[in-house]
Design an enzyme around this catalytic site. Structure first.
Site, mmCIF file in Angstrom:
data_model
loop_
_atom_site.group_PDB
_atom_site.id
_atom_site.type_symbol
_atom_site.label_atom_id
_atom_site.label_comp_id
_atom_site.label_asym_id
_atom_site.label_seq_id
_atom_site.Cartn_x
_atom_site.Cartn_y
_atom_site.Cartn_z
ATOM 1 N N GLY A 34 33.046 39.196 47.862
ATOM 2 C CA GLY A 34 33.984 40.286 48.148
ATOM 3 C C GLY A 34 33.383 41.614 47.721
ATOM 4 O O GLY A 34 32.279 41.658 47.168
ATOM 5 N N THR A 36 34.359 43.769 45.356
ATOM 6 C CA THR A 36 34.252 43.963 43.900
ATOM 7 C C THR A 36 33.107 43.112 43.352
ATOM 8 O O THR A 36 32.312 43.577 42.521
ATOM 9 C CB THR A 36 35.575 43.597 43.206
ATOM 10 O OG1 THR A 36 36.675 44.044 44.007
ATOM 11 C CG2 THR A 36 35.665 44.248 41.842
ATOM 12 N N ASP A 89 34.131 37.042 39.458
ATOM 13 C CA ASP A 89 34.571 37.103 40.850
ATOM 14 C C ASP A 89 35.735 38.084 40.982
ATOM 15 O O ASP A 89 36.367 38.434 39.974
ATOM 16 C CB ASP A 89 35.008 35.699 41.310
ATOM 17 C CG ASP A 89 35.015 35.543 42.824
ATOM 18 O OD1 ASP A 89 34.882 36.553 43.551
ATOM 19 O OD2 ASP A 89 35.165 34.387 43.286
ATOM 20 N N GLY A 90 36.013 38.507 42.184
ATOM 21 C CA GLY A 90 37.179 39.341 42.451
ATOM 22 C C GLY A 90 38.406 38.482 42.696
ATOM 23 O O GLY A 90 38.363 37.252 42.577
ATOM 24 N N ALA A 91 39.513 39.134 43.027
ATOM 25 C CA ALA A 91 40.741 38.407 43.379
ATOM 26 C C ALA A 91 41.582 39.298 44.280
ATOM 27 O O ALA A 91 41.417 40.521 44.286
ATOM 28 C CB ALA A 91 41.531 38.035 42.134
ATOM 29 N N GLY A 104 40.792 36.146 50.365
ATOM 30 C CA GLY A 104 40.846 37.226 51.355
ATOM 31 C C GLY A 104 39.526 37.379 52.095
ATOM 32 O O GLY A 104 39.493 37.788 53.249
ATOM 33 N N GLU A 111 34.360 29.363 45.989
ATOM 34 C CA GLU A 111 34.766 30.125 44.801
ATOM 35 C C GLU A 111 35.501 29.228 43.804
ATOM 36 O O GLU A 111 35.289 29.320 42.596
ATOM 37 C CB GLU A 111 35.655 31.300 45.206
ATOM 38 C CG GLU A 111 34.882 32.408 45.909
ATOM 39 C CD GLU A 111 35.777 33.494 46.480
ATOM 40 O OE1 GLU A 111 35.282 34.615 46.656
ATOM 41 O OE2 GLU A 111 36.958 33.239 46.762
#
Ligand code: 5RP
Length: 261
Positions: A34, A36, A89-91, A104, A111
């Site tokens: 992603g 981020t 990781d992002g969220a 997303g 992940e």
């Protein structure tokens, strides 16, 4: 910090930069997917270059693998390293218990496998990702293409008895065709608006034949690093029960923007 970054990217960048402080020499790292997570990969690559940090990275998507390799991070498969020290990781959303909605970017399956195979998971996010209740962001569910319409109908039937507000589901498209994940599966996006019991929903969805995995990450994330556009970061540790405020300064010598257009 470069003035031309928009406020959201500034917030993502400072969260990523602060999270990379947790990386130590010799670590085996899960590398998220992603926008981020891409900042995190750039910040990590900078430490690899500047400090000679030796890390083994396990990417959670082809995109991340390509970015990490292009920036000089050693890329490995999960089977090569088996267990990881840390995943960053992002969220798409996180709640006060640090339960997450992810996927997303359609990478939720790798992940979740990578995060679960890690001693610790740190989520990096801008403040807009924090919610009182999960569910405003459509919940991604990865399904195999075979019989996907039947799987979709079974998911919809299951949702009738779940504590959710909305029940619309949609096959995620990439132009005219269904979007294909790295594992050659499809994604169903569940428009639930509000999820009353994320733990129960996560378990029930995975019982449906054809469902490979869902984007609810329950009891997986340990720390969330929340960035603000002005450089402030808040580090929330669910196990320690602490929240620390910090500030990330952008050094003009940083060249993490070199690979950007
Ligand atoms: C990819 C993900 C991403 O971490 C999530 O979508 C957040 O992305 P971004 O950092 O671009 O907002 O789960 O599958």
């Amino acid at each position: 910090m470069p003035a031309d970054l928009n406020p959201i990217d500034k917030a993502k960048f400072v969260a990523a930069k602060r999270a990379v402080d947790y990386v130590e020499d010799g670590m085996k790292l899960g590398l998220g997917t992603g926008s981020t997570a891409a900042w995190m990969v750039r910040c990590l690559a900078e430490r690899v270059r500047n400090e000679g940090l030796r890390v083994r990275g396990v990417p959670t998507s082809r995109r991340t693998a390509e970015l990490a390799a292009s920036l000089g991070i050693a890329v490995h498969t999960l089977d090569e390293v088996k267990w990881l020290d840390l995943t960053i990781d992002g969220a798409d959303e996180f709640d006060r218990d640090l339960n997450l909605i992810k996927g997303g970017g359609a990478a939720l399956l790798q992940e979740k496998i990578v995060a679960t195979a890690s001693d610790r998971m740190i989520v990096i996010a801008d403040a807009a990702k924090e919610v009182a209740r999960l569910g405003a962001f459509p919940l991604p569910v990865e399904v195999i293409p075979f019989g996907w319409q039947t799987t979709k109908a079974l998911v919809e039937e299951t949702l009738v008895s779940m504590d959710v507000l909305g029940r619309d589901t949609a096959l995620r498209m990439n132009g005219e065709r269904p979007l294909m994940t790295d594992e050659a599966n499809y994604i169903l996006d569940l428009h639930l608006e509000r999820i009353g019991n994320p733990r129960q929903l996560a378990l029930v969805l995975n019982q449906i034949p054809g469902v490979v995995e869902n984007g609810l990450f329950i009891d997986i994330c340990d720390i969330v690093v929340i960035g603000e556009a002005d450089g402030r970061v808040s580090v929330r540790d669910i196990n320690a029960g602490t929240t620390d405020e910090d500030r990330v300064e952008f050094a003009p010598t940083d060249n993490i923007f070199a690979d950007l257009d």
